[in-house]
Design a protein around this motif. Structure first.
Motif, PDB file in Angstrom:
ATOM      1  N   PRO A  49       0.798  -1.228   0.000  1.00  0.00           N
ATOM      2  CA  PRO A  49       0.000   0.000   0.000  1.00  0.00           C
ATOM      3  C   PRO A  49       0.827   1.273   0.000  1.00  0.00           C
ATOM      4  N   LYS A  50       2.001   1.255   0.671  1.00  0.00           N
ATOM      5  CA  LYS A  50       2.792   2.491   0.767  1.00  0.00           C
ATOM      6  C   LYS A  50       3.294   2.949  -0.598  1.00  0.00           C
ATOM      7  N   ALA A  51       3.403   2.026  -1.544  1.00  0.00           N
ATOM      8  CA  ALA A  51       3.910   2.391  -2.876  1.00  0.00           C
ATOM      9  C   ALA A  51       2.832   2.169  -3.936  1.00  0.00           C
ATOM     10  N   LEU A  52       1.571   2.193  -3.522  1.00  0.00           N
ATOM     11  CA  LEU A  52       0.447   1.975  -4.455  1.00  0.00           C
ATOM     12  C   LEU A  52       0.657   0.712  -5.290  1.00  0.00           C
ATOM     13  N   GLU A  96      -8.296  -0.728  -3.197  1.00  0.00           N
ATOM     14  CA  GLU A  96      -9.310   0.139  -3.800  1.00  0.00           C
ATOM     15  C   GLU A  96      -8.636   1.304  -4.535  1.00  0.00           C
ATOM     16  N   LYS A  97      -7.519   1.809  -3.995  1.00  0.00           N
ATOM     17  CA  LYS A  97      -6.868   2.978  -4.621  1.00  0.00           C
ATOM     18  C   LYS A  97      -5.999   2.597  -5.822  1.00  0.00           C
ATOM     19  N   ALA A  98      -5.391   1.418  -5.768  1.00  0.00           N
ATOM     20  CA  ALA A  98      -4.478   1.071  -6.862  1.00  0.00           C
ATOM     21  C   ALA A  98      -4.434  -0.427  -7.111  1.00  0.00           C
ATOM     22  N   ALA A 116      -2.150  -1.407  -9.473  1.00  0.00           N
ATOM     23  CA  ALA A 116      -0.696  -1.245  -9.365  1.00  0.00           C
ATOM     24  C   ALA A 116      -0.292   0.010 -10.136  1.00  0.00           C
ATOM     25  N   ALA A 117       0.557   0.825  -9.498  1.00  0.00           N
ATOM     26  CA  ALA A 117       0.972   2.103 -10.117  1.00  0.00           C
ATOM     27  C   ALA A 117       2.193   1.934 -11.012  1.00  0.00           C
ATOM     28  N   GLY A 118       2.475   0.691 -11.403  1.00  0.00           N
ATOM     29  CA  GLY A 118       3.547   0.477 -12.378  1.00  0.00           C
ATOM     30  C   GLY A 118       4.769  -0.162 -11.778  1.00  0.00           C
ATOM     31  N   ALA A 119       5.810  -0.254 -12.605  1.00  0.00           N
ATOM     32  CA  ALA A 119       7.089  -0.749 -12.106  1.00  0.00           C
ATOM     33  C   ALA A 119       7.549   0.192 -10.997  1.00  0.00           C
ATOM     34  N   ASP A 120       8.381  -0.342 -10.088  1.00  0.00           N
ATOM     35  CA  ASP A 120       8.853   0.482  -8.976  1.00  0.00           C
ATOM     36  C   ASP A 120       9.924   1.446  -9.497  1.00  0.00           C
ATOM     37  N   ILE A 121       9.540   2.722  -9.574  1.00  0.00           N
ATOM     38  CA  ILE A 121      10.420   3.727 -10.200  1.00  0.00           C
ATOM     39  C   ILE A 121      11.700   3.901  -9.383  1.00  0.00           C
ATOM     40  N   LYS A 122      11.559   3.830  -8.052  1.00  0.00           N
ATOM     41  CA  LYS A 122      12.745   4.048  -7.203  1.00  0.00           C
ATOM     42  C   LYS A 122      13.728   2.884  -7.361  1.00  0.00           C
ATOM     43  N   GLU A 123      13.194   1.685  -7.571  1.00  0.00           N
ATOM     44  CA  GLU A 123      14.063   0.520  -7.774  1.00  0.00           C
ATOM     45  C   GLU A 123      14.743   0.582  -9.152  1.00  0.00           C
ATOM     46  N   GLY A 176       1.220   2.075 -16.210  1.00  0.00           N
ATOM     47  CA  GLY A 176       2.492   1.498 -16.624  1.00  0.00           C
ATOM     48  C   GLY A 176       2.435  -0.021 -16.537  1.00  0.00           C
ATOM     49  N   GLY A 177       3.391  -0.585 -15.774  1.00  0.00           N
ATOM     50  CA  GLY A 177       3.424  -2.036 -15.603  1.00  0.00           C
ATOM     51  C   GLY A 177       2.153  -2.579 -14.969  1.00  0.00           C
ATOM     52  N   GLY A 178       1.406  -1.741 -14.248  1.00  0.00           N
ATOM     53  CA  GLY A 178       0.142  -2.183 -13.648  1.00  0.00           C
ATOM     54  C   GLY A 178      -0.905  -2.411 -14.719  1.00  0.00           C
ATOM     55  N   CYS A 179      -0.963  -1.495 -15.680  1.00  0.00           N
ATOM     56  CA  CYS A 179      -1.879  -1.659 -16.814  1.00  0.00           C
ATOM     57  C   CYS A 179      -1.439  -2.871 -17.647  1.00  0.00           C
ATOM     58  N   GLU A 180      -0.132  -3.004 -17.798  1.00  0.00           N
ATOM     59  CA  GLU A 180       0.401  -4.121 -18.595  1.00  0.00           C
ATOM     60  C   GLU A 180       0.109  -5.467 -17.928  1.00  0.00           C
ATOM     61  N   LEU A 181       0.240  -5.500 -16.607  1.00  0.00           N
ATOM     62  CA  LEU A 181      -0.050  -6.739 -15.876  1.00  0.00           C
ATOM     63  C   LEU A 181      -1.535  -7.102 -16.022  1.00  0.00           C
ATOM     64  N   PRO A 200       2.048   5.838 -18.504  1.00  0.00           N
ATOM     65  CA  PRO A 200       2.694   7.147 -18.314  1.00  0.00           C
ATOM     66  C   PRO A 200       4.217   7.118 -18.434  1.00  0.00           C
ATOM     67  N   GLU A 201       4.790   6.023 -18.939  1.00  0.00           N
ATOM     68  CA  GLU A 201       6.261   5.909 -18.968  1.00  0.00           C
ATOM     69  C   GLU A 201       6.925   7.063 -19.700  1.00  0.00           C
ATOM     70  N   ILE A 202       6.201   7.634 -20.679  1.00  0.00           N
ATOM     71  CA  ILE A 202       6.770   8.725 -21.469  1.00  0.00           C
ATOM     72  C   ILE A 202       7.145   9.899 -20.575  1.00  0.00           C
ATOM     73  N   PRO A 206       6.760   2.044 -22.357  1.00  0.00           N
ATOM     74  CA  PRO A 206       6.285   0.815 -21.717  1.00  0.00           C
ATOM     75  C   PRO A 206       7.252  -0.339 -21.999  1.00  0.00           C
ATOM     76  N   GLY A 207       7.464  -1.187 -20.982  1.00  0.00           N
ATOM     77  CA  GLY A 207       8.454  -2.252 -21.160  1.00  0.00           C
ATOM     78  C   GLY A 207       7.903  -3.631 -20.922  1.00  0.00           C
ATOM     79  N   SER A 208       6.603  -3.711 -20.634  1.00  0.00           N
ATOM     80  CA  SER A 208       6.048  -5.026 -20.330  1.00  0.00           C
ATOM     81  C   SER A 208       4.861  -5.322 -21.256  1.00  0.00           C
TER      82      SER A 208
HETATM   83  N1  CAA Z   1       7.092   3.338  -8.160  1.00  0.00           N
HETATM   84  C1  CAA Z   1       7.516   3.603  -6.919  1.00  0.00           C
HETATM   85  N2  CAA Z   1       6.767   4.270  -6.014  1.00  0.00           N
HETATM   86  C2  CAA Z   1       5.561   4.698  -6.393  1.00  0.00           C
HETATM   87  C3  CAA Z   1       5.058   4.464  -7.670  1.00  0.00           C
HETATM   88  C4  CAA Z   1       5.867   3.740  -8.595  1.00  0.00           C
HETATM   89  N3  CAA Z   1       5.461   3.426  -9.810  1.00  0.00           N
HETATM   90  N4  CAA Z   1       3.828   5.019  -7.759  1.00  0.00           N
HETATM   91  C5  CAA Z   1       3.568   5.565  -6.570  1.00  0.00           C
HETATM   92  N5  CAA Z   1       4.609   5.376  -5.740  1.00  0.00           N
HETATM   93  C6  CAA Z   1       4.751   5.818  -4.364  1.00  0.00           C
HETATM   94  C7  CAA Z   1       5.017   7.308  -4.284  1.00  0.00           C
HETATM   95  O1  CAA Z   1       6.380   7.585  -4.474  1.00  0.00           O
HETATM   96  C8  CAA Z   1       4.534   7.609  -2.891  1.00  0.00           C
HETATM   97  O2  CAA Z   1       5.522   7.185  -1.984  1.00  0.00           O
HETATM   98  P1  CAA Z   1       6.047   8.209  -0.797  1.00  0.00           P
HETATM   99  O3  CAA Z   1       4.826   8.453   0.053  1.00  0.00           O
HETATM  100  O4  CAA Z   1       7.123   7.419  -0.109  1.00  0.00           O
HETATM  101  O5  CAA Z   1       6.510   9.441  -1.486  1.00  0.00           O
HETATM  102  C9  CAA Z   1       3.346   6.684  -2.705  1.00  0.00           C
HETATM  103  O6  CAA Z   1       3.521   5.649  -3.685  1.00  0.00           O
HETATM  104  C10 CAA Z   1       2.019   7.352  -2.960  1.00  0.00           C
HETATM  105  O7  CAA Z   1       2.091   7.951  -4.243  1.00  0.00           O
HETATM  106  P2  CAA Z   1       1.685   9.484  -4.500  1.00  0.00           P
HETATM  107  O8  CAA Z   1       1.974  10.313  -3.302  1.00  0.00           O
HETATM  108  O9  CAA Z   1       2.319   9.899  -5.784  1.00  0.00           O
HETATM  109  O10 CAA Z   1       0.094   9.319  -4.663  1.00  0.00           O
HETATM  110  P3  CAA Z   1      -0.902  10.243  -5.477  1.00  0.00           P
HETATM  111  O11 CAA Z   1      -2.262   9.775  -5.103  1.00  0.00           O
HETATM  112  O12 CAA Z   1      -0.555  11.666  -5.309  1.00  0.00           O
HETATM  113  O13 CAA Z   1      -0.619   9.884  -7.030  1.00  0.00           O
HETATM  114  C11 CAA Z   1      -0.223   8.382  -8.904  1.00  0.00           C
HETATM  115  C12 CAA Z   1      -0.927   8.614  -7.525  1.00  0.00           C
HETATM  116  C13 CAA Z   1      -0.840   9.319  -9.940  1.00  0.00           C
HETATM  117  C14 CAA Z   1      -0.468   6.942  -9.276  1.00  0.00           C
HETATM  118  C15 CAA Z   1       1.287   8.691  -8.753  1.00  0.00           C
HETATM  119  O14 CAA Z   1       1.787   7.982  -7.638  1.00  0.00           O
HETATM  120  C16 CAA Z   1       2.100   8.306  -9.961  1.00  0.00           C
HETATM  121  O15 CAA Z   1       2.089   9.002 -10.955  1.00  0.00           O
HETATM  122  N6  CAA Z   1       2.832   7.172  -9.868  1.00  0.00           N
HETATM  123  C17 CAA Z   1       3.738   6.738 -10.927  1.00  0.00           C
HETATM  124  C18 CAA Z   1       2.988   6.141 -12.077  1.00  0.00           C
HETATM  125  C19 CAA Z   1       3.940   5.740 -13.175  1.00  0.00           C
HETATM  126  O16 CAA Z   1       4.656   6.558 -13.729  1.00  0.00           O
HETATM  127  N7  CAA Z   1       3.954   4.446 -13.515  1.00  0.00           N
HETATM  128  C20 CAA Z   1       4.810   3.921 -14.561  1.00  0.00           C
HETATM  129  C21 CAA Z   1       6.049   3.314 -13.949  1.00  0.00           C
HETATM  130  S1  CAA Z   1       7.230   2.840 -15.182  1.00  0.00           S
HETATM  131  C22 CAA Z   1       6.742   1.299 -15.719  1.00  0.00           C
HETATM  132  O17 CAA Z   1       5.741   0.755 -15.284  1.00  0.00           O
HETATM  133  C23 CAA Z   1       7.637   0.673 -16.755  1.00  0.00           C
HETATM  134  C24 CAA Z   1       7.038  -0.541 -17.385  1.00  0.00           C
HETATM  135  O18 CAA Z   1       6.319  -0.444 -18.387  1.00  0.00           O
HETATM  136  C25 CAA Z   1       7.365  -1.877 -16.897  1.00  0.00           C
END
Ligand code: CAA
Length: 257
Positions: free
Chosen positions: A22-25, A58-60, A62-69, A107-112, A130-132, A138-140
């Motif tokens: 939940p902390k990383a959606l 309910e909120k997510a 999956a918000a995609g691949a872990d960007i920080k990782e 991102g990866g959540g939509c792909e999954l 939203p990878e752009i 997108p990579g998956s």
């Molecule tokens: N990776 C790592 N951490 C993420 C994350 C992600 N994809 N999405 C959200 N989080 C983390 C945030 O960093 C935040 O952590 P902290 O509280 O430690 O800062 C926490 O989850 C809550 O997120 P927000 O504060 O941003 O929540 P919000 O409600 O304001 O926004 C959101 C929600 C619009 C989904 C926004 O979090 C967001 O844009 N996330 C990234 C989405 C994204 O770009 N996904 C694509 C990833 S790349 C990919 O997936 C490549 C591929 O094809 C395989």
């Protein structure tokens, strides 16, 4: 087996997998993907399980691949480990997998979700690639599967702008099969999965294989493949039972569920 990033629960003949970071959606870190794969392996091997539901919070979803990782990785890192290849386990699952999507599937959540067999969406679902916005693409499978689901124009717009699609637009575009109120999503997904699990598993697997072949082949080859599977279903005891039950105006008693 105990997991850190997912919850698993067996409901009748349905295996439920809930992404739970939940902390990383529910961002899809490597450890989460390994746990998801292990849960899929376990449900696939379990003869009591006939269908799988994959969901998030309910909120997510999956918000995609872990960007920080991903941030510190170099080209050599991702190339040498073939980053993302481990994500495709769900596409090799022979049992049906239903994605129940509430909130963000980005991102990866939509792909999954698109790797699953079909998507049930809650009214608050939001889909996007939203990878752009991160300077990547997108990579998956996003550019490929989204295009097959919704056509070139919408897929291109979404991949180039990163715009999100709400549940209604996703249903109109053919990305999701149905929209449900948030509070009913999981119950309905489990109900549908249970209904599928009550059918004859070999014929469910054949139907799944045949529909999936439509994405990989020409119409003529696909229809021929379907015909061969249809013919081979005549070797199933359950096929005889299904047709006998219809003739006798009773419910079928499938042995292979
Ligand atoms: N990776 C790592 N951490 C993420 C994350 C992600 N994809 N999405 C959200 N989080 C983390 C945030 O960093 C935040 O952590 P902290 O509280 O430690 O800062 C926490 O989850 C809550 O997120 P927000 O504060 O941003 O929540 P919000 O409600 O304001 O926004 C959101 C929600 C619009 C989904 C926004 O979090 C967001 O844009 N996330 C990234 C989405 C994204 O770009 N996904 C694509 C990833 S790349 C990919 O997936 C490549 C591929 O094809 C395989």
């Amino acid at each position: 087996m105990s997991y850190k990033n997912i919850l698993v629960d067996t409901r009748g003949a349905v295996g439920l997998i809930q992404l739970n970071r939940p902390k990383a959606l529910n961002a899809l870190c490597a450890e989460l993907i390994e746990e998801l794969n292990a849960a899929l392996d376990a449900y696939e091997a379990d003869p009591e399980i006939g269908a799988i539901v994959l969901t998030g919070s309910e909120k997510a979803f999956a918000a995609g691949a872990d960007i920080k990782e991903m941030l510190p990785k170099s080209f050599q890192d991702v190339y040498m480990e073939d980053f993302i290849s481990r994500w495709e386990r769900v596409t090799r699952c022979k049992k049906p997998v239903i994605a129940a999507v509430s909130g963000y599937a980005l991102g990866g959540g939509c792909e999954l979700a698109m790797m699953c067999d079909f998507i049930l969406a809650a009214e608050n679902a939001k889909f996007g690639q939203p990878e752009i916005n991160l300077g990547t693409i997108p990579g998956s499978g996003g550019t490929q599967r989204l295009t097959r689901f919704v056509g070139k124009s919408k897929a291109m717009e979404m991949c180039l702008t990163g715009r999100m699609m709400d549940a209604e637009e996703a249903e109109r575009a053919g990305l999701v099969s149905r929209i449900l109120p948030v509070a009913e999503l999981l119950d309905e997904a489990l109900k549908v999965a249970q209904a599928i699990a009550a059918k004859s598993l070999p014929s469910v697997m054949m139907a799944k294989e045949a529909v999936n072949a439509a994405y990989e082949t020409t119409l003529t080859q696909g229809v021929r493949f379907e015909r061969r599977l249809f013919h081979s279903s005549f070797a199933l005891e359950d096929r005889r039972e299904g047709m006998t039950a219809f003739s006798e105006k009773r419910e079928p008693q499938f042995k292979n569920r």
